[in-house]
Design a protein around this motif. Structure first.
Motif, PDB file in Angstrom:
ATOM      1  N   ASN A  44       0.836  -1.192   0.000  1.00 63.23           N
ATOM      2  CA  ASN A  44       0.000   0.000   0.000  1.00 63.23           C
ATOM      3  C   ASN A  44       0.877   1.251   0.000  1.00 63.23           C
ATOM      4  N   ASP A  45       0.267   2.398  -0.187  1.00 59.17           N
ATOM      5  CA  ASP A  45       0.988   3.663  -0.292  1.00 59.17           C
ATOM      6  C   ASP A  45       1.831   3.962   0.944  1.00 59.17           C
TER       7      ASP A  45
ATOM      8  N   ARG B  52       4.864   1.623   1.159  1.00 54.51           N
ATOM      9  CA  ARG B  52       5.860   2.074   0.178  1.00 54.51           C
ATOM     10  C   ARG B  52       6.630   3.265   0.731  1.00 54.51           C
ATOM     11  N   TRP B  53       5.910   4.228   1.296  1.00 55.35           N
ATOM     12  CA  TRP B  53       6.533   5.423   1.857  1.00 55.35           C
ATOM     13  C   TRP B  53       7.467   5.036   2.998  1.00 55.35           C
TER      14      TRP B  53
ATOM     15  N   VAL C  71       1.429  10.265   0.289  1.00 57.31           N
ATOM     16  CA  VAL C  71       0.450   9.188   0.445  1.00 57.31           C
ATOM     17  C   VAL C  71      -0.950   9.765   0.259  1.00 57.31           C
ATOM     18  N   SER C  72      -1.803   9.062  -0.442  1.00 56.90           N
ATOM     19  CA  SER C  72      -3.174   9.500  -0.696  1.00 56.90           C
ATOM     20  C   SER C  72      -4.086   9.099   0.464  1.00 56.90           C
TER      21      SER C  72
ATOM     22  N   LYS D 254      -6.570   6.283  -0.381  1.00 64.35           N
ATOM     23  CA  LYS D 254      -6.028   4.921  -0.374  1.00 64.35           C
ATOM     24  C   LYS D 254      -5.873   4.385   1.041  1.00 64.35           C
TER      25      LYS D 254
END
Length: 77
Positions: free
Chosen positions: A3-4, A7-8, A62-63, A66
């Protein structure tokens, strides 16, 4: 599936992750739970995380959408 936020987290340093937790007014442990799919962020927390990640210009932010609608790793029976 990554997920975002995960990843971050993988792109960031330990200090960046701690700073994000401070900016989002939460703990690194709670961010880990969201990143690894054990918790879903509330709309308010998702917005705080999104705004916090925007401060770090070297990473894609990050969104919040999401985060709020992320699939959880475990599902209740």
């Amino acid at each position: 599936m990554i997920n975002d936020l995960l990843r971050w987290r993988q792109e960031a340093t330990k200090d960046d992750w701690s700073k994000l937790a401070q900016l989002a007014k939460t703990s690194t442990g709670y961010l880990d739970q969201i990143a690894y799919g054990y918790r879903r962020a509330s709309p308010q927390m998702a917005e705080s995380i999104e705004n916090g990640t925007k401060i770090f210009k070297r990473f894609k932010s990050v969104s919040k959408e999401k985060l709020v609608f992320a699939e959880l790793k475990t599902k209740a029976a």
